[in-house]
Design a protein around this motif. Structure first.
Motif, short mmCIF file in Angstrom:
data_model
loop_
_atom_site.label_atom_id
_atom_site.label_comp_id
_atom_site.label_asym_id
_atom_site.label_seq_id
_atom_site.Cartn_x
_atom_site.Cartn_y
_atom_site.Cartn_z
N LYS A 183 -21.10 -18.46 -12.16
CA LYS A 183 -21.60 -17.38 -12.83
C LYS A 183 -20.84 -16.35 -13.76
CE LYS A 183 -25.46 -15.33 -12.88
NZ LYS A 183 -26.75 -14.75 -13.13
N VAL A 184 -20.06 -16.74 -14.47
CA VAL A 184 -18.77 -15.86 -14.97
C VAL A 184 -19.75 -14.99 -16.91
CG1 VAL A 184 -17.23 -16.94 -13.56
CG2 VAL A 184 -17.05 -17.23 -15.79
N GLN A 185 -19.02 -13.55 -16.54
CA GLN A 185 -18.67 -13.09 -18.23
C GLN A 185 -17.26 -12.99 -18.59
OE1 GLN A 185 -21.73 -10.24 -18.03
NE2 GLN A 185 -23.25 -10.94 -17.10
N PRO A 186 -17.50 -12.59 -19.56
CA PRO A 186 -15.95 -11.84 -20.15
C PRO A 186 -15.38 -10.21 -19.33
CG PRO A 186 -16.81 -13.09 -21.52
CD PRO A 186 -18.14 -13.50 -20.99
N VAL A 187 -14.93 -10.83 -18.74
CA VAL A 187 -14.76 -8.98 -18.00
C VAL A 187 -13.28 -9.04 -17.66
CG1 VAL A 187 -14.98 -9.77 -15.94
CG2 VAL A 187 -15.02 -7.07 -17.12
N THR A 188 -12.12 -7.67 -18.11
CA THR A 188 -10.80 -7.62 -17.87
C THR A 188 -10.57 -6.50 -16.66
OG1 THR A 188 -10.34 -8.50 -19.90
CG2 THR A 188 -8.66 -7.24 -18.08
N VAL A 189 -9.51 -6.97 -15.81
CA VAL A 189 -9.13 -5.77 -14.65
C VAL A 189 -7.83 -6.32 -14.50
CG1 VAL A 189 -11.43 -6.07 -13.55
CG2 VAL A 189 -8.98 -6.93 -12.63
N ARG A 190 -7.11 -4.68 -14.26
CA ARG A 190 -5.52 -4.24 -14.68
C ARG A 190 -6.00 -4.45 -12.51
NH1 ARG A 190 -2.24 -2.67 -17.43
NH2 ARG A 190 -0.14 -1.90 -16.26
N SER A 238 1.08 -1.55 0.01
CA SER A 238 -0.38 -0.24 0.20
C SER A 238 0.77 1.36 -0.41
CB SER A 238 -0.70 0.10 1.66
OG SER A 238 -1.56 -0.93 1.51
N LYS A 239 2.10 1.31 0.77
CA LYS A 239 2.64 2.68 1.07
C LYS A 239 3.33 2.33 -0.72
CE LYS A 239 3.17 2.15 6.00
NZ LYS A 239 4.31 2.28 7.28
N GLN A 240 3.97 1.63 -1.06
CA GLN A 240 4.53 1.44 -2.62
C GLN A 240 3.65 2.04 -3.39
OE1 GLN A 240 6.57 -2.60 -3.62
NE2 GLN A 240 7.10 -1.49 -5.00
N GLN A 241 2.73 1.68 -3.87
CA GLN A 241 1.69 2.04 -4.50
C GLN A 241 1.51 3.58 -4.31
OE1 GLN A 241 1.44 -0.66 -6.63
NE2 GLN A 241 -0.85 -0.80 -6.87
N GLU A 242 1.23 4.46 -3.00
CA GLU A 242 1.07 5.58 -3.09
C GLU A 242 2.24 6.09 -4.01
OE1 GLU A 242 1.40 6.36 0.94
OE2 GLU A 242 -0.26 5.63 1.76
N ASN A 243 3.51 5.48 -3.85
CA ASN A 243 4.60 6.75 -4.93
C ASN A 243 4.20 6.24 -6.31
OD1 ASN A 243 5.90 7.13 -2.85
ND2 ASN A 243 6.53 5.99 -2.33
N SER A 244 4.09 4.82 -6.97
CA SER A 244 3.50 4.50 -9.08
C SER A 244 3.12 3.20 -8.34
CB SER A 244 5.70 2.83 -8.62
OG SER A 244 5.28 2.75 -7.40
N PRO A 245 1.22 4.45 -7.68
CA PRO A 245 -0.15 3.38 -8.20
C PRO A 245 0.56 2.41 -9.31
CG PRO A 245 -0.04 5.65 -8.50
CD PRO A 245 1.44 4.98 -8.31
N THR A 246 0.54 1.76 -9.59
CA THR A 246 -0.69 0.35 -9.96
C THR A 246 0.65 0.09 -10.61
OG1 THR A 246 -1.31 1.52 -12.00
CG2 THR A 246 -3.15 0.79 -10.00
N ALA A 247 1.86 0.16 -10.26
CA ALA A 247 3.27 -0.72 -10.98
C ALA A 247 3.09 -1.69 -11.78
CB ALA A 247 4.00 0.31 -10.54
N ASP A 248 3.67 -3.01 -11.09
CA ASP A 248 3.28 -3.53 -10.89
C ASP A 248 1.88 -4.33 -11.91
OD1 ASP A 248 5.87 -3.15 -10.48
OD2 ASP A 248 5.09 -3.69 -8.71
N PHE A 249 0.56 -3.74 -12.26
CA PHE A 249 -0.21 -4.06 -12.51
C PHE A 249 -0.65 -4.84 -13.92
CE2 PHE A 249 -3.59 -2.11 -8.47
CZ PHE A 249 -1.97 -3.26 -7.32
N VAL A 250 -1.28 -5.66 -14.59
CA VAL A 250 -1.55 -6.49 -15.92
C VAL A 250 -2.82 -6.45 -15.52
CG1 VAL A 250 1.14 -7.10 -15.35
CG2 VAL A 250 -0.53 -9.25 -15.19
N PRO A 251 -2.92 -7.08 -17.02
CA PRO A 251 -4.84 -7.26 -17.43
C PRO A 251 -5.49 -8.93 -16.68
CG PRO A 251 -3.74 -6.13 -19.20
CD PRO A 251 -2.49 -6.13 -18.27
#
Length: 464
Positions: free
Chosen positions: A344-351, A303-316
């Motif tokens: 019950k799922v639908q195709p959906v992508t999140v980062r 959480s502290k790291q994300q404050e400086n570089s939010p979503t830096a390591d996130f992928v789809p």
């Protein structure tokens, strides 16, 4: 020993009182100097104008009297001199009379004098000649007479610097007095300004109620917020430490008791497998607890790291595939608890992080199974809502959550039903981990629950 590279950049704080005193003194002295010099220049200018006006009126009056005499002769000008220097100059520049010289023929030709040239051309002329060595200014005013000759009047006056030299002792004494008064005034004002700030610092508990100046309100608000945050963190730390100690003490006591019975030979041979099973179960509970604690600590760091570089390591991440995988893995646990697990799922992508999202879905699914009744059902679903935001939802028809507990279920070690949680092996950290993961992904958690009917938890992610 402190690192010299770091300490080299640390400077001692300046004294606010000293800065105020110095500033006030500097402003006072500068204002004094500017006022004295400005007033002197204005007075000198006004005096010079008045002096020239008087000089012009005097020479014009003398010229009228001289020209209206019966037989104008240069020597007659002596009666008008009376301490003034009168000079009569012919058209060719020859000096015909000078009140300061007995023999005017010894004087040089005045045709090149600026006031004489101006008077010859325009009827009147004026000029000022300064003597830096004597400290005097000589003012000249010339009038052209009807016969073409020029009558000039001259008088001397002290220049500004000469006047300053005469009153310098008085000025120095006045400046010293004003500086002393400025120092005393600066001391009083500084004390008056700084004292309320010092009193404010002595009462930090109610600092926002004792702000002496409007400009300090943001600082007081920041200090108050920081103190509250520190107190809250300290409270959380104490509660966390107490909870961890309690949660670890219970299985350790159980393990120690069973192990002691086996070690002392007090356990019957047929009870040893049962005791071993209980030791193994409590050990697994401890491992799960420690694992959850470490994961929470890791999430705090992220959480502290994300404050400086939010979503830096996130992928789809394909949320539909992820939910299917979790549902498949949790099927065995659901069958053991006699729970029907569907998805019950639908195709959906999140980062986001695939591992963290898997943990989130697994914890919510496990929680729905754990706090359900035999014959109950759990449904996992994901898709896109009406606002176009991806979501994941887990719905069950379990025991439900009381209204007064719904705002606290995501706190660490909080359990609605402590006896049921211990019986099912829960650590009280699952939903806290879910909350941290959701926050890391910028997601919102919606909780709907009715006691005896079931619970629906929906995680709504931001748009891609």
């Amino acid at each position: 020993m402190p690192d010299t590279a770091e300490t080299a950049h640390i400077t001692a704080p300046r004294s606010m009182a000293h800065l105020l005193r110095t500033t006030l003194m500097a402003v006072g002295i500068l204002s004094l100097l500017l006022s004295v010099v400005g007033a002197a220049l204005l007075f000198q200018h006004a005096f010079a104008e008045q002096f020239d006006t008087d000089l012009s009126r005097t020479v014009e009056a003398i010229a009228v009297g001289y020209e209206h005499s019966a037989d104008p002769q240069p020597e007659q000008l002596a009666q008008y001199a009376d301490g003034l220097r009168l000079t009569l100059v012919a058209q060719d520049g020859t000096v015909l009379y000078d009140s300061a010289t007995a023999d005017p023929s010894t004087l040089p030709n005045h045709a090149n004098r600026p006031e004489i040239q101006q008077a010859m051309a325009e009827g009147t002329g004026a000029s000022v000649r300064r003597s830096a060595t004597l400290g005097y200014d000589t003012h000249y005013y010339a009038v052209r007479l009807t016969d073409g000759s020029v009558l000039r009047l001259a008088d001397e006056t002290s220049n500004m610097w000469s006047s300053y030299n005469r009153v310098l002792p008085v000025l120095v004494a006045g400046c010293i007095l004003i500086i002393i008064l400025a120092l005393v005034l600066a001391q009083v004002i500084t004390k008056h300004l700084v004292q309320p700030i010092t009193r404010m610092a002595e009462h930090l508990d109610c600092i926002e109620a004792n702000v002496p100046y409007e400009e300090l309100i943001p600082l007081a608000h920041t200090v108050q917020s920081d103190r509250k945050l520190r107190e809250d963190n300290e409270t959380i730390r104490r509660e966390f430490t107490a909870n961890v100690s309690h949660e670890l003490k219970t299985p350790l006591t159980s393990i120690s008791g069973y192990a002691e019975l086996i070690e002392n030979g007090m356990a019957k041979q047929e009870d040893i497998p049962t005791f071993g099973h209980r030791i193994h179960k409590e050990a697994q509970r401890m491992i799960t607890l420690v694992s959850d604690i470490l994961q929470l600590s890791e999430l705090d760091g992220m959480s502290k790291q994300q404050e400086n570089s939010p979503t830096a390591d996130f992928v789809p991440v394909d949320l539909g595939v992820l939910v299917k995988d979790v549902a498949t893995n949790m099927t065995v646990n659901a069958r053991k608890a006699y729970i029907t697990l569907q998805y019950k799922v639908q195709p959906v992508t999140v980062r986001g992080s695939h591992d963290l999202l898997t943990e989130l879905v697994t914890n919510l699914c496990d929680n729905a199974i754990r706090y359900n009744r035999p014959g109950g059902h759990v449904e996992l679903s994901c898709g896109t809502n009406a606002d176009g935001c991806p979501y994941f939802c887990v719905e069950d028809n379990g025991i439900g959550i009381p209204q007064d507990s719904q705002s606290r279920v995501f706190e660490r070690f909080y359990r609605v039903d402590k006896s049921r949680s211990k019986a099912t092996g829960g650590t009280g950290l699952g939903l806290a981990i879910v909350k941290h993961i959701a926050v890391l992904h910028g997601a919102r958690i919606d909780l709907e629950s009715t006691v005896g009917t079931g619970t629906t938890i929906r995680i709504i992610f931001p748009k891609m």
